[in-house]
Design an enzyme around this catalytic site. Structure first.
Site: not given
Length: 319
Positions: A114, A246, A276
């Site tokens: 990520c 994020h 996500n």
């Protein structure tokens, strides 16, 4: 004047298929209420047949080039952040290069899950400032749906697929990447990982996560690295126009903003519509906020992310 790596264009791409929580509840033991309350997610895009990490990345790159008014032939560097490449090798970045019709350039992948886009951004920015590249595509792209365990309701509802890209060009002036800071701590491998790989099991494996522990580390690490990158450049949270985080979980975004004393209206949130998307989430959110007019030229923005490893980082940019 100082030579900087300046963002001259942004772009993004999403798979055609949009999957709502209600649709997911038909397949998994969950509900829209359960997912929204715990994550803020309402929908995500899932890659279908013919949609791959590299195809999404190439489309996002085309849109970034179009936004910048540049031809692909100008690109001399492609850095692609992904944890879900099309193949073990060659690098997905080389497939993007070919798809864009670029005859020759430096092209490679970066793996930091990520946080991958932040890692790719710092690599590309350093190369641009050093003079080894003049026009760089920095891309985050993922097809996380293909490494999810669809029997694990705690994780499969959290992720989606997509890609985001920026074009970085060398320019003199006040705009551009002002500072960045990256971190990693391999002690936490077992909190967020994929249970397989070519060197261990010979298979791709599935994503595994201990969500509560990851949440706790994320809030602390993200607030700390944002303060670190701001202080290093002589700024405070009050100077920031936009935070582009994020997009892991709405509760993490809220908790991080509160820890820094930032009003929620200055945080770009797309987790509700994209879920996500790992390395793609920061550039996807950035492109969304640029195209809807929230982020304007001259704004001071902070990008931040944390992912498996653990890896985490932040970048301060004068857009």
């Amino acid at each position: 004047m100082t030579l900087r790596a300046v963002i001259t264009g942004t772009g993004s791409a999403l798979p055609a298929r949009r999957v709502t929580n209600a649709e997911l509840a038909e397949r998994v033991d969950t509900s829209d209420e359960w997912i929204v309350e715990r994550t803020g997610i309402r929908a995500r895009h899932i890659a279908g047949e013919g949609e791959t990490t590299s195809s999404l990345a190439a489309e996002a790159a085309r849109r970034a080039l179009e936004a910048a008014g540049r031809d692909a032939a100008a690109v001399d560097l492609i850095v692609l952040a992904t944890a879900t490449p099309d193949q073990t090798f060659p690098a997905a970045a080389t497939k993007v290069q070919h798809a864009l019709g670029i005859a020759d350039c430096v092209a490679f992948d970066v793996g930091a899950v990520c946080s991958g886009f932040l890692y790719a951004l710092q690599v590309a920015e350093n190369m641009v400032r050093a003079g080894s590249a003049k026009c760089a595509l920095v891309i985050g792209a993922e097809t996380f749906s293909r490494i999810l365990d669809w029997e694990d309701r705690a994780t499969c509802v959290l992720f989606g697929d997509g890609a985001g890209a920026i074009l970085l060009e060398a320019e003199e002036g006040e705009r551009g990447v002002l500072a960045s800071k990256l971190h990693a701590d391999g002690r936490y491998n077992d909190l967020l990982y994929v249970d397989g790989g070519p060197s261990t099991t010979g298979t791709v494996g599935k994503l595994r996560m201990k969500g509560r522990e990851v949440f706790r580390h994320a809030v602390v690490n993200l607030a700390a690295v944002m303060e670190e990158v701001l202080a290093g450049a002589g700024f405070t949270p009050a100077d920031v126009d936009w935070v582009v985080p994020h997009q892991a979980n709405a509760r993490i975004l809220d908790a991080t903003a509160k820890k820094l004393g930032l009003p929620p209206e200055r945080v770009v949130v797309t987790v509700d519509i994209h879920a996500n998307t790992s390395a793609a989430s920061v550039p996807l959110a950035l492109d969304t906020a640029v195209r809807d007019g929230r982020i304007k030229r001259g704004d001071l923005i902070v990008l931040e992310a944390m992912g498996g490893g653990f890896t985490w980082g932040a970048a301060l940019i004068r857009y």
